[in-house]
Design an enzyme around this catalytic site. Structure first.
Site, short mmCIF file in Angstrom:
data_model
loop_
_atom_site.label_atom_id
_atom_site.label_comp_id
_atom_site.label_asym_id
_atom_site.label_seq_id
_atom_site.Cartn_x
_atom_site.Cartn_y
_atom_site.Cartn_z
N SER A 1 49.11 61.82 58.97
CA SER A 1 48.93 61.64 60.39
C SER A 1 47.49 62.06 60.69
O SER A 1 46.66 62.63 59.90
CB SER A 1 49.70 62.79 61.08
N TYR B 1 52.58 71.44 62.81
CA TYR B 1 52.73 70.11 62.28
C TYR B 1 51.31 69.49 61.71
O TYR B 1 51.18 69.01 60.37
CB TYR B 1 52.77 69.42 63.40
P1 NAD Z 1 61.16 58.92 63.91
O1 NAD Z 1 61.71 60.16 64.52
O2 NAD Z 1 61.37 57.59 64.68
O3 NAD Z 1 61.69 58.60 62.35
C1 NAD Z 1 61.82 59.62 61.36
C2 NAD Z 1 62.95 59.35 60.54
O4 NAD Z 1 62.77 60.37 59.67
C3 NAD Z 1 64.16 59.46 61.27
O5 NAD Z 1 65.14 58.38 61.02
C4 NAD Z 1 64.78 60.86 60.64
O6 NAD Z 1 66.12 61.03 60.63
C5 NAD Z 1 64.23 60.79 59.69
N1 NAD Z 1 64.07 62.25 59.02
C6 NAD Z 1 63.88 63.31 59.62
N2 NAD Z 1 64.03 64.21 58.75
C7 NAD Z 1 64.34 64.00 57.55
C8 NAD Z 1 65.01 64.74 56.55
N3 NAD Z 1 64.70 65.96 56.37
N4 NAD Z 1 65.36 63.87 55.49
C9 NAD Z 1 65.53 62.32 55.70
N5 NAD Z 1 65.00 61.79 56.65
C10 NAD Z 1 64.51 62.26 57.89
O7 NAD Z 1 59.63 59.45 63.79
P2 NAD Z 1 58.35 58.32 63.35
O8 NAD Z 1 57.23 58.38 64.26
O9 NAD Z 1 58.60 56.99 62.65
O10 NAD Z 1 57.87 59.16 62.07
C11 NAD Z 1 57.59 58.81 60.60
C12 NAD Z 1 56.49 59.56 60.15
O11 NAD Z 1 55.49 59.27 60.76
C13 NAD Z 1 56.84 61.06 60.26
O12 NAD Z 1 56.22 61.63 58.77
C14 NAD Z 1 55.66 61.37 61.19
O13 NAD Z 1 55.39 62.64 60.94
C15 NAD Z 1 54.70 60.33 60.89
N6 NAD Z 1 53.85 60.13 62.20
C16 NAD Z 1 54.33 59.70 63.04
C17 NAD Z 1 53.45 59.42 64.46
C18 NAD Z 1 53.71 58.88 65.69
O14 NAD Z 1 53.00 58.96 66.72
N7 NAD Z 1 55.14 58.47 66.01
C19 NAD Z 1 51.92 59.71 64.21
C20 NAD Z 1 51.44 60.15 62.94
C21 NAD Z 1 52.41 60.18 61.88
#
Ligand code: NAD
Length: 583
Positions: free
Chosen positions: A453, A466
């Site tokens: 991130s 985080y």
């Molecule tokens: P999201 O919540 O839409 O998707 C995350 C998915 O991960 C969900 O389907 C959830 O069920 C699954 N998940 C969570 N914990 C889990 C576990 N222990 N085992 C298996 N599956 C699990 O979120 P997103 O934004 O798509 O996030 C994806 C990645 O991107 C994450 O690592 C997040 O930290 C990172 N990220 C997101 C953003 C943002 O702004 N959305 C920014 C930077 C980084």
């Protein structure tokens, strides 16, 4: 001698060719033609994989391995004579049925001749070419660039001229023979291992010095003659699959830019590897050859990927964690659109199943859902075992599952810390450890993407836990990249800024009661919605990062801006970190 092969000798034009066969002769015949300075054994790993599905035929080109050499050598290696040899082999091994031709290096150069001359029409059902262009096409390519030079075309000419240094050397009299009969063949296995990443073992064979000395005549008898006067009608009369290793030290990719003009039924494939792919990437080659041959036998057609990078990811096995939603789901779809086989992993069974179902609809030839919590060490071990036995070694791994946690450090409980580190860091560690080991043990490259991130390099008072988890993922990725580079495995850390996904609605807010947490989740979801950066753009960046083997990829303008500040004005970032967020 190839393990389990039946050998026979085929006579043609005063030569005896050593021919080996594997697999059931009733099945479609695949003929593998080796290059310079190789013998048919260069194909051993590919041949054994194909032999389960096909009748596989290999032969030593005249003057190589167990085949006899023409006397005199000069004039004995023309493409016309090599075509006679091919037809003699085909008459012997598959008299009533066209064969599927596969060539590497000079095996491909001569196979282009076979597939573009009239006398072989009806004898070739398909042709897979790797690292060896048609000399006729090459001749036209040079002429076009000399006739109408533009700076770009001159650059292409010079680029290929520089890569062809060995061709000039092979045209000098006697010297190449002396070198090969002397020290060069002794050191050749080491050269291949160091420069080409070809694993050591039973290859090259003991005939190397004679093969290399005789094979110099392949160049001398053909290259100047054909480049000067390329045939005007060198059109392929069978479908062609072109496999281009992107790290080929001897051939520029640009040589194939106008290939559709000569081979209208063309399927393109690329892979990050060096020249000797029959040794370094046998799994991928066998899979692509199998798919192409099956399609041209009237089976399932080659899936024409609708998305970008289909040449690269078609048929590859891609595992994405956190694939039930957001960035993970979009990434699974992008790989599916590029023709990859997709394993969608999530702790949310329904979400994973839906992603797999949709992935099949948008182009994945196969897609599976696996319900696993990435922080559960044993569950991840079971998953890795199952994937290896049922689907194979993963080519691209995307460790993406993650959860959000917001709140001051002093409000964050040990339990909060454990949860966020268990998923965001340990989930990535398990994935890298288990699937990375399988990739390394297979020894045929691969790629790992870890979703970090922008918070990994941008401190803030709002996200201490985080950000710490993501900073660890970033550093883990950098260290692993260094460790696995020598094995052809790339590692990328993806660092998005604010992306419009569900993460805000599920994120934990430390130090507040349930009602306040709900209010903050709603408010941040609204803000991310207003920002409206779609997860599909992050997915595009992920595919591109794999293709380019990038180390750290900030995605979104704010993530790129913060990355620049972190490198050149870290003090400014520290001051921004003190600002209290209003949620
Ligand atoms: P999201 O919540 O839409 O998707 C995350 C998915 O991960 C969900 O389907 C959830 O069920 C699954 N998940 C969570 N914990 C889990 C576990 N222990 N085992 C298996 N599956 C699990 O979120 P997103 O934004 O798509 O996030 C994806 C990645 O991107 C994450 O690592 C997040 O930290 C990172 N990220 C997101 C953003 C943002 O702004 N959305 C920014 C930077 C980084």
């Amino acid at each position: 001698m190839l393990a389990g092969a039946r050998e026979r000798r085929v006579r043609t034009g005063g030569i005896e060719l050593c021919v080996a066969e594997l697999g059931d002769p009733q099945l479609p015949t695949v003929v593998l033609v080796h290059g310079y300075p190789d013998s048919k054994e260069v194909w051993s790993a590919v041949a054994s994989r194909l032999a389960e599905r096909f009748h596989v035929v290999l032969y030593d080109v005249r003057g190589h391995g167990g085949s006899t050499a023409p006397r005199p050598l000069r004039g004995g290696f023309t493409l016309e004579k090599l075509t006679d040899d091919f037809l003699a082999v085909v008459d012997a091994v598959s008299p009533g049925r066209p064969v599927h031709l596969v060539g590497h290096d000079w095996g491909s150069v001569q196979a282009w001749e076979f597939v573009t001359v009239r006398r072989t029409e009806g004898r070739i059902a398909s042709f897979t070419s790797m690292s060896g262009p048609s000399l006729d096409h090459f001749g036209h390519w040079i002429k076009q660039r000399v006739k109408r030079p533009t700076p770009r075309r001159v650059g292409q000419l010079l680029g290929q001229a520089a890569k062809s240094w060995y061709v000039y050397l092979l045209h000098t009299p006697v010297l190449p023979e002396l070198a090969w009969r002397g020290p060069l063949s002794k050191h050749w296995p080491r050269v291949l291992e160091l420069m080409e990443k070809v694993p050591g073992g039973t290859y090259p064979t003991s005939s190397l010095s004679a093969d290399a000395a005789h094979g110099a005549w392949l160049y001398r008898d053909n290259v100047r003659r054909r480049l000067r006067r390329p045939r005007p009608d060198a059109y392929a009369h069978a479908p062609v699959q072109l496999i281009t290793p992107l790290g080929d030290a001897f051939l520029s990719q640009r040589l194939y830019d106008e290939l559709e003009q000569w081979a209208p039924q063309l399927t393109r494939r690329t892979l990050p590897a060096r020249h000797w792919i029959p040794r370094s990437r046998p799994d991928q080659l066998a899979a692509w050859i199998e798919e192409f041959v099956t399609a041209n036998e009237g089976g399932r057609p080659v899936i024409e990927a609708t998305g970008r990078h289909g040449d690269r990811f078609g048929g590859q096995l891609v595992l994405v964690t956190g694939a039930g939603s957001g960035i993970g789901r979009a990434t699974a779809f992008a790989f599916a659109e590029a023709g990859a086989r997709v394993i969608a992993v999530d702790r949310d069974a329904e979400g994973a199943a839906r992603t797999a179902e949709m992935a099949r609809l948008v182009g994945a030839p196969q897609a599976w859902a696996e319900t696993v919590d990435v922080s559960d060490e044993q569950a991840m071990e079971k998953l890795a075992e199952k994937v290896a036995t049922e689907y194979g070694v993963v080519d691209v791994l995307v460790n993406n599952a993650g959860i959000g946690l917001s709140g001051r450090f002093l409000d964050t409980t040990p339990e909060d810390w454990r949860k966020v580190l268990d998923v965001n860091l340990w989930g990535v560690i398990h994935g890298c450890r288990l699937f990375g080991r399988q990739m390394a043990e297979r020894g045929q490259g691969g790629h790992i993407v870890n979703t970090a991130s922008a918070a990994a390099y941008q401190p803030s008072r709002a996200l201490p836990a985080y950000s710490t988890s993501k900073a660890a993922v970033l550093m883990l990725s950098e260290c692993l990249r260094a460790e696995l580079a020598g094995q052809g495995i790339g590692v990328t850390a993806i660092c998005p800024g604010f992306v419009n996904t569900n993460i805000t609605s599920t994120a934990r807010f430390a130090g507040v009661d349930a009602a306040e947490e709900r209010r903050r989740q709603k408010r941040s979801a609204r803000l991310y919605g207003l920002r409206n950066y779609p997860p599909e753009k992050v997915a595009d960046a992920i595919l591109q990062a794999v293709v380019r083997n990038e180390a750290v990829v900030p995605v979104t303008p704010e993530a790129r801006g913060a990355y620049l500040l972190s490198r050149f004005m870290p003090g400014a970032l520290r001051r921004i970190a003190r600002v209290e967020p209003r949620l």
